[in-house]
Design an enzyme around this catalytic site. Structure first.
Site, short mmCIF file in Angstrom:
data_model
loop_
_atom_site.label_atom_id
_atom_site.label_comp_id
_atom_site.label_asym_id
_atom_site.label_seq_id
_atom_site.Cartn_x
_atom_site.Cartn_y
_atom_site.Cartn_z
N GLN A 216 21.55 20.02 0.25
CA GLN A 216 22.20 20.09 -1.06
C GLN A 216 21.63 19.06 -2.03
OE1 GLN A 216 26.53 19.94 -0.65
NE2 GLN A 216 26.56 22.16 -0.58
N ASP B 239 22.16 26.44 -1.25
CA ASP B 239 21.77 25.43 -0.28
C ASP B 239 20.47 25.76 0.46
OD1 ASP B 239 24.15 24.32 -1.02
OD2 ASP B 239 25.16 24.62 0.91
N ILE C 116 37.92 21.16 0.91
CA ILE C 116 39.20 21.75 0.53
C ILE C 116 39.29 23.17 1.11
CG2 ILE C 116 40.73 22.31 -1.39
CD1 ILE C 116 40.06 19.30 -1.12
N GLY D 218 36.90 16.19 -1.35
CA GLY D 218 36.20 16.41 -0.09
C GLY D 218 36.25 17.89 0.25
N ILE E 14 28.46 26.10 -8.43
CA ILE E 14 27.87 26.99 -7.44
C ILE E 14 27.02 26.17 -6.47
CG2 ILE E 14 27.77 28.98 -8.99
CD1 ILE E 14 24.72 28.37 -9.28
N THR E 15 26.69 26.78 -5.34
CA THR E 15 25.75 26.18 -4.40
C THR E 15 24.62 27.17 -4.13
OG1 THR E 15 27.03 27.00 -2.51
CG2 THR E 15 27.47 24.74 -3.24
N ILE F 195 39.77 26.06 -6.07
CA ILE F 195 40.45 24.90 -6.63
C ILE F 195 40.88 25.19 -8.06
CG2 ILE F 195 40.12 22.51 -7.39
CD1 ILE F 195 38.27 22.13 -4.97
N TYR G 64 22.67 20.33 -5.51
CA TYR G 64 24.12 20.19 -5.74
C TYR G 64 24.53 18.72 -5.81
CZ TYR G 64 29.14 21.03 -4.91
OH TYR G 64 30.52 21.08 -5.00
#
Length: 241
Positions: free
Chosen positions: A144, A88, A180, A178, A85-86, A14, A147
């Site tokens: 998450q 998870d 992407i 949402g 960043i994630t 993005i 996050y």
């Protein structure tokens, strides 16, 4: 005189689309990144923009980044806090490192970056701060908790900072995308990705340029009456607060 914009996490995903749009709008743009030198070099060449390496989770890195940008391009008028960043995993298995790293990069970065530019914006009587949150900061998501907590915290930060700076000509807004169509989302297994798309009323993933279009508006001269807002761009997948 052209406005100066800094986009964190601006060389991929993005952020890459935001950099492209703000450059096309006539701004002088710098893109921050943390590790992928090849992507940064490609972004700099493609759009003729400045790229700056550093970790948004480290205050001193952000100081150095803004100092470099202001020395080369001038004072920062538009800050897009996009880096994220994630890490998870379900909470009962989450390590302190998985929690801490996500909070530092996604949440502490708001302080680390915005603190470098807010005083200058207030003194000049004009500024745009745009925070890229997430649908999962609004509705939560299994695996998450780190996050989602950081992205939800971003919305509270946006509202408070907007109130503090409204009379100084500095607007502060958030965008909650949402799902992407980025490299990160495309890496999701096909069956899982299809199950996500099936939950999106418009029936497709979003496009990075659709987020960039909204950033372009919020960063512009005509958005001075929009502040403290969260714009949800998720194809109708979530419509709550």
């Amino acid at each position: 005189m052209a406005r100066v914009a800094f986009v964190t996490g601006g060389t991929r995903g993005i952020g890459h689309e935001i950099v492209a749009r703000l450059k096309a709008d006539g701004m002088k743009v710098a893109a921050g990144y943390s590790g992928n030198d090849a992507a940064a070099e490609a972004c700099a060449k493609e759009f003729d923009v400045m790229v700056v390496k550093g970790n948004v989770g480290v205050f001193e890195d952000c100081q150095r980044a803004i100092a470099k940008v202001e020395a080369e391009l001038g004072p920062v008028d538009v800050l897009v806090n996009n880096a994220g960043i994630t890490r998870d995993t379900v909470f009962h298995r989450m390590s302190p490192e998985q929690w801490g790293e996500v909070v530092r990069v996604n949440m502490d970065s708001l302080y680390n970056m915005t603190r470098q530019v807010i005083e200058g914006m207030r003194e000049r009587g004009w500024g745009r701060i745009i925070n890229i949150s997430s649908i999962n900061g609004q509705k939560g998501q299994i695996g998450q908790s780190n996050y989602s907590a950081a992205k939800a915290g971003m919305l509270g930060f946006t509202k408070a900072l907007a109130l503090e700076n409204a009379k100084k000509g500095v607007t502060v807004n958030a965008i909650a995308p949402g799902y992407i169509d980025t490299e990160m989302v495309q890496a999701v297994p096909e069956k899982v990705l299809q199950s996500i798309i099936d939950q999106i009323p418009v029936g497709r993933l979003g496009r990075g340029e659709e987020i960039a279009d909204v950033v372009s508006f919020l960063a512009g001269e005509r958005a001075g009456y929009v502040t403290g807002a969260t714009l949800t761009i998720n194809g109708g997948q979530f419509m709550g607060g």
